[in-house]
Write a protein that holds these residues in place. Structure first.
Motif, PDB file in Angstrom:
ATOM      1  N   ALA A   1     -19.611  15.262 -89.662  1.00 34.05           N
ATOM      2  CA  ALA A   1     -20.348  14.042 -89.336  1.00 34.05           C
ATOM      3  C   ALA A   1     -21.186  13.602 -90.529  1.00 34.05           C
ATOM      4  O   ALA A   1     -22.198  12.925 -90.369  1.00 34.05           O
ATOM      5  CB  ALA A   1     -21.246  14.300 -88.120  1.00 34.05           C
ATOM      6  N   ALA A   2     -20.781  14.021 -91.727  1.00 31.33           N
ATOM      7  CA  ALA A   2     -21.619  13.820 -92.909  1.00 31.33           C
ATOM      8  C   ALA A   2     -21.262  12.564 -93.707  1.00 31.33           C
ATOM      9  O   ALA A   2     -21.858  12.301 -94.745  1.00 31.33           O
ATOM     10  CB  ALA A   2     -21.537  15.050 -93.817  1.00 31.33           C
ATOM     11  N   GLY A   3     -20.276  11.788 -93.218  1.00 34.73           N
ATOM     12  CA  GLY A   3     -19.852  10.602 -93.976  1.00 34.73           C
ATOM     13  C   GLY A   3     -20.843   9.461 -93.859  1.00 34.73           C
ATOM     14  O   GLY A   3     -21.649   9.402 -92.932  1.00 34.73           O
ATOM     15  N   ARG A   4     -20.744   8.519 -94.798  1.00 34.67           N
ATOM     16  CA  ARG A   4     -21.654   7.372 -94.798  1.00 34.67           C
ATOM     17  C   ARG A   4     -21.158   6.268 -93.864  1.00 34.67           C
ATOM     18  O   ARG A   4     -21.946   5.534 -93.291  1.00 34.67           O
ATOM     19  CB  ARG A   4     -21.787   6.793 -96.220  1.00 34.67           C
ATOM     20  N   GLY A   5     -19.829   6.139 -93.786  1.00 35.25           N
ATOM     21  CA  GLY A   5     -19.297   5.034 -92.994  1.00 35.25           C
ATOM     22  C   GLY A   5     -19.292   3.740 -93.787  1.00 35.25           C
ATOM     23  O   GLY A   5     -19.663   2.681 -93.283  1.00 35.25           O
TER      24      GLY A   5
ATOM     25  N   PRO B   1     -23.048  -1.816 -94.035  1.00 33.37           N
ATOM     26  CA  PRO B   1     -24.354  -1.216 -94.300  1.00 33.37           C
ATOM     27  C   PRO B   1     -25.055  -0.775 -93.023  1.00 33.37           C
ATOM     28  O   PRO B   1     -24.838  -1.349 -91.959  1.00 33.37           O
ATOM     29  CB  PRO B   1     -25.146  -2.346 -94.978  1.00 33.37           C
ATOM     30  N   GLY B   2     -25.888   0.251 -93.144  1.00 30.57           N
ATOM     31  CA  GLY B   2     -26.616   0.761 -91.982  1.00 30.57           C
ATOM     32  C   GLY B   2     -26.751   2.264 -92.063  1.00 30.57           C
ATOM     33  O   GLY B   2     -26.517   2.865 -93.107  1.00 30.57           O
ATOM     34  N   ALA B   3     -27.134   2.864 -90.945  1.00 28.80           N
ATOM     35  CA  ALA B   3     -27.305   4.317 -90.879  1.00 28.80           C
ATOM     36  C   ALA B   3     -25.955   5.000 -91.093  1.00 28.80           C
ATOM     37  O   ALA B   3     -24.898   4.364 -90.942  1.00 28.80           O
ATOM     38  CB  ALA B   3     -27.867   4.684 -89.512  1.00 28.80           C
ATOM     39  N   PRO B   4     -25.951   6.315 -91.458  1.00 23.52           N
ATOM     40  CA  PRO B   4     -24.675   7.044 -91.521  1.00 23.52           C
ATOM     41  C   PRO B   4     -23.902   6.838 -90.211  1.00 23.52           C
ATOM     42  O   PRO B   4     -24.494   6.811 -89.132  1.00 23.52           O
ATOM     43  CB  PRO B   4     -25.118   8.505 -91.672  1.00 23.52           C
TER      44      PRO B   4
ATOM     45  N   PRO C   1     -25.122  14.773 -92.149  1.00 20.59           N
ATOM     46  CA  PRO C   1     -25.309  14.202 -93.490  1.00 20.59           C
ATOM     47  C   PRO C   1     -26.203  15.135 -94.314  1.00 20.59           C
ATOM     48  O   PRO C   1     -27.105  15.774 -93.756  1.00 20.59           O
ATOM     49  CB  PRO C   1     -26.018  12.865 -93.204  1.00 20.59           C
ATOM     50  N   PRO C   2     -25.938  15.251 -95.644  1.00 18.70           N
ATOM     51  CA  PRO C   2     -26.610  16.263 -96.472  1.00 18.70           C
ATOM     52  C   PRO C   2     -28.123  16.325 -96.292  1.00 18.70           C
ATOM     53  O   PRO C   2     -28.696  17.405 -96.241  1.00 18.70           O
ATOM     54  CB  PRO C   2     -26.230  15.860 -97.898  1.00 18.70           C
ATOM     55  N   ASP C   3     -28.774  15.139 -96.124  1.00 16.83           N
ATOM     56  CA  ASP C   3     -30.231  15.165 -95.945  1.00 16.83           C
ATOM     57  C   ASP C   3     -30.619  14.898 -94.490  1.00 16.83           C
ATOM     58  O   ASP C   3     -31.767  14.561 -94.216  1.00 16.83           O
ATOM     59  CB  ASP C   3     -30.886  14.138 -96.868  1.00 16.83           C
ATOM     60  N   GLY C   4     -29.665  15.066 -93.573  1.00 14.12           N
ATOM     61  CA  GLY C   4     -29.926  14.663 -92.184  1.00 14.12           C
ATOM     62  C   GLY C   4     -29.854  15.789 -91.168  1.00 14.12           C
ATOM     63  O   GLY C   4     -29.792  15.520 -89.964  1.00 14.12           O
TER      64      GLY C   4
ATOM     65  N   ALA D   1     -16.526  13.294 -86.063  1.00 18.75           N
ATOM     66  CA  ALA D   1     -17.582  12.638 -85.278  1.00 18.75           C
ATOM     67  C   ALA D   1     -17.216  11.180 -85.020  1.00 18.75           C
ATOM     68  O   ALA D   1     -17.667  10.583 -84.047  1.00 18.75           O
ATOM     69  CB  ALA D   1     -18.900  12.717 -86.033  1.00 18.75           C
ATOM     70  N   ALA D   2     -16.389  10.629 -85.894  1.00 21.34           N
ATOM     71  CA  ALA D   2     -15.987   9.230 -85.789  1.00 21.34           C
ATOM     72  C   ALA D   2     -14.934   8.986 -84.697  1.00 21.34           C
ATOM     73  O   ALA D   2     -14.452   7.868 -84.538  1.00 21.34           O
ATOM     74  CB  ALA D   2     -15.460   8.746 -87.133  1.00 21.34           C
ATOM     75  N   ARG D   3     -14.569  10.049 -83.936  1.00 16.41           N
ATOM     76  CA  ARG D   3     -13.661   9.877 -82.782  1.00 16.41           C
ATOM     77  C   ARG D   3     -14.421  10.294 -81.524  1.00 16.41           C
ATOM     78  O   ARG D   3     -14.142  11.341 -80.927  1.00 16.41           O
ATOM     79  CB  ARG D   3     -12.400  10.727 -82.946  1.00 16.41           C
ATOM     80  N   PRO D   4     -15.426   9.483 -81.157  1.00 18.86           N
ATOM     81  CA  PRO D   4     -16.374   9.920 -80.128  1.00 18.86           C
ATOM     82  C   PRO D   4     -15.795   9.960 -78.718  1.00 18.86           C
ATOM     83  O   PRO D   4     -16.407  10.564 -77.844  1.00 18.86           O
ATOM     84  CB  PRO D   4     -17.486   8.861 -80.220  1.00 18.86           C
TER      85      PRO D   4
END
Ligand code: CTP
Ligand code: MG
Length: 250
Positions: A20-24, A29-32, A65-68, A119-122
């Motif tokens: 689930a670490a991708g930016r999307g 633009p927006g949150a990961p 996400p790395p910092d999340g 995570a992108a296949r919720p």
């Protein structure tokens, strides 16, 4: 494969790694991407619930996400999840492949079967999750859920500039092609070996097992296991959730 060659697959315990670490980037633009809401609930929580809905899955490792990682931990605490499932959160990496490997590094020794689920296949249905697990328990080292394609697919010589005409090189026979989804299921040792050997960046885990020369099998996927990639996919995902809510009400 003989019964002696594998450790009691019927009882093998199952863990799921959810990258689930991708930016999307393609979503805009927006949150990961994994942290964006679908009908008010983060996509990641939908995905975690979808995997934890299987009574065979006893651990879910979320690759944040790395910092999340702290934010993801508090999201998991804030949402109702099944008590019988354990949850771990680890920070992810630069590529999907690295994120999955970081998830595998956190996997306790007792798990013999690993699912890797975007995570992108919720909205993947639990029956699809269970079908993948069953095929691994039946002895396949790697299993992918897959669907026939609606569109004809062409191979092209990609143009240097975006939008320029691209020469068509070939048209593979559509009936032999499948679109591959997740969760993909693996014998743990096989997946760990694949991640240790393959260094090219790949977009799916099963292709790493193919590169080792081991068999991969496809089981039926599901329309609702589509990947939220572009803005229109958010509309579709919310429509699926609305339909489920209506059906649950009757
Ligand atoms: N992923 C990850 N770590 C990365 C890149 C991707 O864990 N460094 C995860 C994503 O969070 C997603 C899954 O891999 O759940 C599938 O990737 P994709 O759909 O491509 O998501 P993103 O990489 O976030 O999207 P985009 O390619 O549009 O930026
Ligand atoms: Mg990506």
């Amino acid at each position: 494969m003989s019964d002696e060659s594998r450790p009691t697959p019927a009882q093998a315990s199952v863990a799921a790694v959810i990258p689930a670490a991708g930016r999307g980037v393609r979503l805009g633009p927006g949150a990961p991407k994994a942290l964006r809401a679908l009908n008010g609930t983060p996509m990641l929580i939908h995905a975690v619930r979808a995997l934890a809905a299987s009574r065979h899955v006893s651990l879910v490792i979320v690759v944040a996400p790395p910092d999340g990682a702290a934010e993801v931990k508090s999201l998991l605490d804030a949402h109702a999840l099944p008590d019988r499932t354990d949850f771990l959160v680890v920070p992810g990496g630069e590529s999907r492949q690295e994120s999955v490997r970081l998830g595998l590094d956190a996997l306790p020794p007792q798990y013999e079967i690993v699912l890797v689920h975007d995570a992108a296949r919720p909205l993947v249905p639990v029956d699809t999750v269970d079908a993948v697990i069953e095929a691994v328990r039946d002895g396949a080292p790697a299993v992918v859920p897959a669907l026939p394609l609606a569109d004809t697919v062409k191979e092209v010589a990609p143009a240097a500039e975006p939008g320029a005409p691209e020469p068509v090189v070939a048209t593979p026979e559509r009936s032999r092609l499948r679109a591959v989804q997740t969760p993909q299921g693996f014998d743990r040792a096989t997946l760990v070996r694949a991640h240790g050997r393959v260094t090219d960046d790949v977009t799916d885990d099963a292709s790493m097992v193919e590169q080792l020369g081991l068999p991969v099998v496809a089981v039926p996927g599901h329309e609702e296991a589509f990947k939220v990639t572009r803005p229109l996919d958010l509309v579709l995902a919310e429509a699926v959730l609305a339909r489920r809510r209506l059906n649950d009400g009757f």
